[in-house]
Scaffold this motif. Structure first.
Motif, PDB file in Angstrom:
ATOM      1  N   LEU A 108      26.161 -15.153  -0.041  1.00 25.15           N
ATOM      2  CA  LEU A 108      26.352 -13.708   0.074  1.00 25.15           C
ATOM      3  C   LEU A 108      25.470 -12.935  -0.901  1.00 25.15           C
ATOM      4  O   LEU A 108      24.879 -11.912  -0.545  1.00 25.15           O
ATOM      5  CB  LEU A 108      27.817 -13.353  -0.167  1.00 25.15           C
ATOM      6  CG  LEU A 108      28.760 -13.521   1.014  1.00 25.15           C
ATOM      7  CD1 LEU A 108      30.183 -13.196   0.597  1.00 25.15           C
ATOM      8  CD2 LEU A 108      28.340 -12.640   2.175  1.00 25.15           C
ATOM      9  N   GLN A 109      25.386 -13.404  -2.124  1.00 24.66           N
ATOM     10  CA  GLN A 109      24.555 -12.729  -3.118  1.00 24.66           C
ATOM     11  C   GLN A 109      23.104 -12.658  -2.663  1.00 24.66           C
ATOM     12  O   GLN A 109      22.445 -11.617  -2.793  1.00 24.66           O
ATOM     13  CB  GLN A 109      24.645 -13.443  -4.467  1.00 24.66           C
ATOM     14  CG  GLN A 109      25.960 -13.206  -5.193  1.00 24.66           C
ATOM     15  CD  GLN A 109      26.091 -14.039  -6.453  1.00 24.66           C
ATOM     16  OE1 GLN A 109      25.544 -15.139  -6.540  1.00 24.66           O
ATOM     17  NE2 GLN A 109      26.826 -13.525  -7.425  1.00 24.66           N
ATOM     18  N   HIS A 110      22.606 -13.739  -2.121  1.00 24.04           N
ATOM     19  CA  HIS A 110      21.217 -13.788  -1.666  1.00 24.04           C
ATOM     20  C   HIS A 110      20.988 -12.813  -0.517  1.00 24.04           C
ATOM     21  O   HIS A 110      20.006 -12.049  -0.519  1.00 24.04           O
ATOM     22  CB  HIS A 110      20.856 -15.207  -1.230  1.00 24.04           C
ATOM     23  CG  HIS A 110      19.472 -15.325  -0.673  1.00 24.04           C
ATOM     24  ND1 HIS A 110      18.348 -15.294  -1.457  1.00 24.04           N
ATOM     25  CD2 HIS A 110      19.043 -15.445   0.619  1.00 24.04           C
ATOM     26  CE1 HIS A 110      17.272 -15.395  -0.692  1.00 24.04           C
ATOM     27  NE2 HIS A 110      17.663 -15.490   0.565  1.00 24.04           N
ATOM     28  N   VAL A 111      21.881 -12.827   0.458  1.00 20.69           N
ATOM     29  CA  VAL A 111      21.712 -11.979   1.638  1.00 20.69           C
ATOM     30  C   VAL A 111      21.788 -10.501   1.266  1.00 20.69           C
ATOM     31  O   VAL A 111      20.958  -9.686   1.693  1.00 20.69           O
ATOM     32  CB  VAL A 111      22.779 -12.325   2.699  1.00 20.69           C
ATOM     33  CG1 VAL A 111      22.768 -11.308   3.836  1.00 20.69           C
ATOM     34  CG2 VAL A 111      22.544 -13.720   3.240  1.00 20.69           C
ATOM     35  N   ILE A 112      22.775 -10.134   0.471  1.00 16.23           N
ATOM     36  CA  ILE A 112      22.966  -8.731   0.113  1.00 16.23           C
ATOM     37  C   ILE A 112      21.834  -8.235  -0.789  1.00 16.23           C
ATOM     38  O   ILE A 112      21.348  -7.110  -0.643  1.00 16.23           O
ATOM     39  CB  ILE A 112      24.338  -8.545  -0.551  1.00 16.23           C
ATOM     40  CG1 ILE A 112      25.444  -8.841   0.461  1.00 16.23           C
ATOM     41  CG2 ILE A 112      24.496  -7.132  -1.106  1.00 16.23           C
ATOM     42  CD1 ILE A 112      26.811  -8.997  -0.154  1.00 16.23           C
ATOM     43  N   SER A 113      21.379  -9.071  -1.700  1.00 14.21           N
ATOM     44  CA  SER A 113      20.308  -8.673  -2.614  1.00 14.21           C
ATOM     45  C   SER A 113      19.030  -8.310  -1.878  1.00 14.21           C
ATOM     46  O   SER A 113      18.250  -7.476  -2.346  1.00 14.21           O
ATOM     47  CB  SER A 113      20.013  -9.807  -3.607  1.00 14.21           C
ATOM     48  OG  SER A 113      21.111 -10.046  -4.446  1.00 14.21           O
ATOM     49  N   ASN A 114      18.817  -8.936  -0.714  1.00 15.50           N
ATOM     50  CA  ASN A 114      17.572  -8.749   0.012  1.00 15.50           C
ATOM     51  C   ASN A 114      17.709  -7.829   1.220  1.00 15.50           C
ATOM     52  O   ASN A 114      16.837  -7.815   2.092  1.00 15.50           O
ATOM     53  CB  ASN A 114      17.040 -10.107   0.463  1.00 15.50           C
ATOM     54  CG  ASN A 114      16.548 -10.946  -0.705  1.00 15.50           C
ATOM     55  OD1 ASN A 114      15.471 -10.721  -1.240  1.00 15.50           O
ATOM     56  ND2 ASN A 114      17.364 -11.901  -1.130  1.00 15.50           N
ATOM     57  N   ALA A 115      18.777  -7.045   1.262  1.00 10.09           N
ATOM     58  CA  ALA A 115      19.008  -6.151   2.394  1.00 10.09           C
ATOM     59  C   ALA A 115      19.141  -4.702   1.938  1.00 10.09           C
ATOM     60  O   ALA A 115      19.493  -4.425   0.786  1.00 10.09           O
ATOM     61  CB  ALA A 115      20.274  -6.573   3.142  1.00 10.09           C
TER      62      ALA A 115
END
Length: 240
Positions: free
Chosen positions: A195-202
């Motif tokens: 989740l951290q990865h996806v949200i950080s890059n959106a």
């Protein structure tokens, strides 16, 4: 097992359509097979059953989130009362959104295992519009008879209600069914790191606050569900 992109709604290679539903409604093939059997049983019982929403991709969830966070769509309490957006702090906005709408990348609808169901017959004339609110599934509502049948029989086909009652996170959703076997696996895959990865890059409005509080938000709004085991042992429902 889903890929990370499938898990977070950024790919749709894991879902298919089915002749029983509109072409825009998609699920994993195993979930559709279970739904087909449940649909046949509901029809034999004299009921109508259809899917209002199945797979929902990341972009659609992101648009919903950003509209609500920016005050361009209404926010509600868990009881359905509209909130005054201008009076809310950032954390209150995030909690109000997540009470009714999932964080992009974290929606169970990304997995192709979860579906919102209803009885289409009361809406066939076009005079009444489906809103997906608890009152439609409560006594006197157009989907009440179907809701009672699903409470008794959805488990026979491998489905359960993850939000059958309010537990301090997501509001009660008597229309939301989850295909247990595949959804459980997806839930286990959805880690904090993913989740951290996806949200950080959106491009998600308010993401700095979300990332700062992500562990607690995940626990409350993603991991806190009504389990299928509890459902079998507990006859008390919030709705019905």
């Amino acid at each position: 097992m889903l890929t990370t992109d499938e898990l977070t709604g950024r790919a749709s290679s894991h879902v298919v359509s089915h002749p029983l539903c509109r072409s825009s409604v998609k699920l994993q093939s195993q979930a559709f097979a279970a739904y087909e059997a449940m649909h046949a049983a509901a029809t034999a019982a004299g009921l109508g059953l259809d899917i209002a929403s199945g797979f929902r991709d990341f972009e659609r969830q992101r648009v919903i989130w950003n509209r609500k966070f920016s005050g361009n769509a209404p926010l509600y309490t868990s009881a359905g009362a509209q909130l005054d957006f201008a009076s809310l702090a950032t954390g209150e906005i995030v909690e109000a959104i997540m009470t009714w709408s999932a964080l992009p990348g974290a929606s169970r609808h990304h997995w192709g295992t979860d579906l919102d169901v209803y009885d289409p017959r009361p809406f066939s004339s076009g005079q009444r519009k489906l809103e997906l609110v608890p009152e439609e599934y409560s006594e006197g509502g157009p989907c009440h008879e179907l809701a009672l049948w699903l409470q008794r029989h959805a488990g026979d086909f491998g489905f359960f209600f993850p939000y059958r009652r309010y537990r301090g996170g997501i509001a009660a959703e008597p229309w939301h069914l989850s295909y247990r076997a595949a959804a459980h696996q997806a839930h286990q895959q959805l880690t904090l790191d993913v989740l951290q990865h996806v949200i950080s890059n959106a491009d998600i409005t308010g993401k700095d606050y979300v990332l700062d509080c992500l562990a607690s938000l995940k626990e409350r709004y993603i991991d806190t569900i009504c389990s299928a085991t509890e459902e079998q042992e507990d006859s008390e429902w919030l709705f019905g």
